[in-house]
Design a protein around this motif. Structure first.
Motif, PDB file in Angstrom:
ATOM      1  N   SER A 157       0.841  -1.204   0.000  1.00 12.95           N
ATOM      2  CA  SER A 157       0.000   0.000   0.000  1.00 12.95           C
ATOM      3  C   SER A 157       0.871   1.248   0.000  1.00 12.95           C
ATOM      4  O   SER A 157       0.557   2.232  -0.688  1.00 12.95           O
ATOM      5  CB  SER A 157      -0.901   0.022   1.235  1.00 12.95           C
ATOM      6  OG  SER A 157      -1.664  -1.147   1.301  1.00 12.95           O
ATOM      7  N   ALA A 158       1.961   1.226   0.762  1.00 12.51           N
ATOM      8  CA  ALA A 158       2.850   2.407   0.817  1.00 12.51           C
ATOM      9  C   ALA A 158       3.324   2.766  -0.591  1.00 12.51           C
ATOM     10  O   ALA A 158       3.348   3.945  -0.965  1.00 12.51           O
ATOM     11  CB  ALA A 158       4.027   2.124   1.731  1.00 12.51           C
ATOM     12  N   GLU A 159       3.679   1.758  -1.375  1.00 10.60           N
ATOM     13  CA  GLU A 159       4.121   2.033  -2.754  1.00 10.60           C
ATOM     14  C   GLU A 159       3.028   2.715  -3.570  1.00 10.60           C
ATOM     15  O   GLU A 159       3.286   3.661  -4.318  1.00 10.60           O
ATOM     16  CB  GLU A 159       4.480   0.721  -3.446  1.00 10.60           C
ATOM     17  CG  GLU A 159       5.945   0.437  -3.435  1.00 10.60           C
ATOM     18  CD  GLU A 159       6.261  -0.886  -4.116  1.00 10.60           C
ATOM     19  OE1 GLU A 159       5.784  -1.141  -5.237  1.00 10.60           O
ATOM     20  OE2 GLU A 159       6.988  -1.681  -3.488  1.00 10.60           O
ATOM     21  N   TYR A 160       1.796   2.218  -3.438  1.00 11.24           N
ATOM     22  CA  TYR A 160       0.699   2.815  -4.221  1.00 11.24           C
ATOM     23  C   TYR A 160       0.355   4.215  -3.710  1.00 11.24           C
ATOM     24  O   TYR A 160      -0.023   5.076  -4.496  1.00 11.24           O
ATOM     25  CB  TYR A 160      -0.529   1.898  -4.244  1.00 11.24           C
ATOM     26  CG  TYR A 160      -0.306   0.699  -5.145  1.00 11.24           C
ATOM     27  CD1 TYR A 160      -0.202   0.866  -6.534  1.00 11.24           C
ATOM     28  CD2 TYR A 160      -0.153  -0.574  -4.626  1.00 11.24           C
ATOM     29  CE1 TYR A 160       0.034  -0.224  -7.368  1.00 11.24           C
ATOM     30  CE2 TYR A 160       0.085  -1.670  -5.452  1.00 11.24           C
ATOM     31  CZ  TYR A 160       0.177  -1.489  -6.820  1.00 11.24           C
ATOM     32  OH  TYR A 160       0.427  -2.565  -7.650  1.00 11.24           O
ATOM     33  N   PHE A 161       0.497   4.452  -2.404  1.00 14.02           N
ATOM     34  CA  PHE A 161       0.268   5.814  -1.887  1.00 14.02           C
ATOM     35  C   PHE A 161       1.315   6.770  -2.468  1.00 14.02           C
ATOM     36  O   PHE A 161       1.005   7.892  -2.841  1.00 14.02           O
ATOM     37  CB  PHE A 161       0.324   5.839  -0.362  1.00 14.02           C
ATOM     38  CG  PHE A 161      -0.976   5.452   0.312  1.00 14.02           C
ATOM     39  CD1 PHE A 161      -2.131   6.203   0.103  1.00 14.02           C
ATOM     40  CD2 PHE A 161      -1.047   4.359   1.162  1.00 14.02           C
ATOM     41  CE1 PHE A 161      -3.337   5.863   0.724  1.00 14.02           C
ATOM     42  CE2 PHE A 161      -2.248   4.009   1.789  1.00 14.02           C
ATOM     43  CZ  PHE A 161      -3.392   4.763   1.568  1.00 14.02           C
ATOM     44  N   LYS A 213       2.861   6.467  -5.272  1.00 16.61           N
ATOM     45  CA  LYS A 213       2.509   6.626  -6.687  1.00 16.61           C
ATOM     46  C   LYS A 213       1.354   7.622  -6.848  1.00 16.61           C
ATOM     47  O   LYS A 213       1.284   8.365  -7.830  1.00 16.61           O
ATOM     48  CB  LYS A 213       2.097   5.255  -7.230  1.00 16.61           C
ATOM     49  CG  LYS A 213       2.332   5.077  -8.701  1.00 16.61           C
ATOM     50  CD  LYS A 213       2.149   3.620  -9.054  1.00 16.61           C
ATOM     51  CE  LYS A 213       2.106   3.431 -10.552  1.00 16.61           C
ATOM     52  NZ  LYS A 213       1.820   2.050 -10.904  1.00 16.61           N
ATOM     53  N   ALA A 214       0.458   7.631  -5.844  1.00 16.50           N
ATOM     54  CA  ALA A 214      -0.712   8.528  -5.913  1.00 16.50           C
ATOM     55  C   ALA A 214      -0.373   9.949  -5.457  1.00 16.50           C
ATOM     56  O   ALA A 214      -1.263  10.792  -5.344  1.00 16.50           O
ATOM     57  CB  ALA A 214      -1.837   7.952  -5.049  1.00 16.50           C
ATOM     58  N   GLU A 225      -3.650  -1.828  -4.882  1.00 20.92           N
ATOM     59  CA  GLU A 225      -3.770  -0.766  -5.891  1.00 20.92           C
ATOM     60  C   GLU A 225      -5.188  -0.187  -5.845  1.00 20.92           C
ATOM     61  O   GLU A 225      -5.387   1.031  -5.836  1.00 20.92           O
ATOM     62  CB  GLU A 225      -3.462  -1.336  -7.278  1.00 20.92           C
ATOM     63  CG  GLU A 225      -3.502  -0.277  -8.358  1.00 20.92           C
ATOM     64  CD  GLU A 225      -3.060  -0.788  -9.732  1.00 20.92           C
ATOM     65  OE1 GLU A 225      -2.657  -1.982  -9.852  1.00 20.92           O
ATOM     66  OE2 GLU A 225      -3.115   0.004 -10.676  1.00 20.92           O
ATOM     67  N   ASP A 226      -6.194  -1.083  -5.791  1.00 20.18           N
ATOM     68  CA  ASP A 226      -7.593  -0.631  -5.745  1.00 20.18           C
ATOM     69  C   ASP A 226      -7.944  -0.009  -4.391  1.00 20.18           C
ATOM     70  O   ASP A 226      -8.701   0.955  -4.321  1.00 20.18           O
ATOM     71  CB  ASP A 226      -8.539  -1.805  -6.034  1.00 20.18           C
ATOM     72  CG  ASP A 226      -8.487  -2.213  -7.505  1.00 20.18           C
ATOM     73  OD1 ASP A 226      -7.861  -1.466  -8.295  1.00 20.18           O
ATOM     74  OD2 ASP A 226      -9.046  -3.257  -7.849  1.00 20.18           O
TER      75      ASP A 226
END
Ligand code: PAZ
Length: 342
Positions: free
Chosen positions: A75-79, A81-82, A323-324
């Motif tokens: 989740s940290a990676e996707y945050f 990225k966001a 990711e979702d």
């Protein structure tokens, strides 16, 4: 403290000592938060991995749990990225963003490397290390994202081991992050022990065998989410996780948590399906969950998020559910921020 009085958050922090590194950790977080305030970035606190419960002061034995930190690190990676700045508060040696792709058991890094011996006639005949051709594309994409995060200074990492480290750190980081008010998101994915042995009840030295069976009575860890909502944070968007092994308990326990603590969202997941499906539970409106005359089913909104289950245990799922999860949370958090501006 009497034998039976349960710990409140206040009595916990008044009687259990802070970890030695706390002051140093707070200074680091304070500086990070100031930098993000200047850059006008939203910040998420991601907690990740399991806590230990030591049984002795000179600790030889401890209780632990299953969490590897996959949910938090992914989740940290996707945050990131966001566009979020991330405070990654994780169990020491559990998975971390980016390096998680090359964890020692599932994808050993050394298997990606080859030794190339130059031709005997070349001026420098020292063997060279290179990345196997078929692995380069994936590694390049992870490395590029990692370097870009390093250059932008958007990831701050903190470690805990015991449940006591976790509680002290969570309180301190939440208080520092409250400077961001609505722009702060709290994503509590760590698997935190519900029971602990207070320092005052611990044996100083290694518990000796030879006296037959071992009986240990543990105290309940205080429900700190209430203090987090009411005292440590100011208007932050708080997401807690609820793990169950009995599917029938997931919805009632998630609803009960929202009712009891008054935060924004609970993500429910079951042990064996947690990588493929999670349940978002929110109050339908903030007043309805406290009103006993409102029917429970209409007081809460529940939404499942699902990704495909891999066909074989070793096959990698095409899509990571985090990711979702992060996409949906970023959307809801942005609505939460804008609500105030209306
Ligand atoms: O760390 P992991 O990916 O193996 O597991 C994630 C998880 C199940 C610990 C997390 O999704 C979660 O539910 N954490 C909260 C657990 C709880 O206190 O109920």
């Amino acid at each position: 403290m009497s034998e039976s009085a349960p710990f409140s958050a206040d009595s916990y922090f008044a009687t259990q000592p802070p970890p030695a590194s706390l002051e140093h950790d707070i200074l680091g977080v304070r500086e990070f938060v100031q930098q993000q305030l200047k850059k006008d970035r939203n910040v998420v606190l991601v907690t990740s991995g399991g806590t230990t419960v030591p049984l002795e002061l000179n600790v030889v034995r401890f209780l632990d749990n299953f969490s590897a930190g996959t949910r938090g690190a992914t989740s940290a990676e996707y945050f990131l990225k966001a566009g979020y700045a991330v405070i990654f508060m994780h169990r020491q040696f559990s998975l971390q963003p980016f390096s998680r792709h090359y964890s020692h058991s599932t994808n050993p890094f050394l298997d990606f490397l080859e030794i190339e011996t130059p031709p005997v006639a070349s001026p420098d005949s020292t063997p060279q290390i290179c990345v196997a051709k078929e692995k380069r594309e994936d590694l390049m994409s992870v490395l590029t994202a990692y370097k870009s995060v390093q250059a932008s200074g958007t990831l701050h990492t903190l470690a805990f081991v015991t449940v006591n480290d976790y509680l002290w750190l969570l309180r301190a980081v939440s208080q520092e992050l409250s400077a961001l008010r609505r722009r702060a998101l709290y994503y509590l994915a760590a698997a935190v022990s519900d029971f602990f042995l207070p320092r005052q009840k611990m044996s100083e030295h290694k518990i000796q065998s030879g006296k037959g069976s071992l009986h240990i009575e543990m105290d309940q860890v205080p429900k700190i989410l209430k203090s987090m909502v009411d005292e440590w944070t100011k208007d932050g968007f708080i997401v807690s996780f609820k793990l169950e092994t009995d599917p029938a308990l997931l919805i009632p326990k998630a609803r009960a948590a929202l009712k009891r603590y008054g935060h924004q969202l609970v993500i429910g997941n079951e042990l064996h399906t947690r990588k493929y499906q999670v349940l978002f539970v929110t109050p339908s409106s903030h007043t309805s969950i406290l009103d006993d005359s409102v029917d429970e089913d209409s007081a809460f909104t529940e939404t499942w998020l699902r990704v495909d289950i891999p066909s074989t245990p070793s096959a990698v799922s095409q899509k990571e559910i985090e990711e979702d999860i992060v996409f949906e949370l970023a959307r809801r958090h942005s609505e939460w921020i804008n609500e105030k501006k209306l």
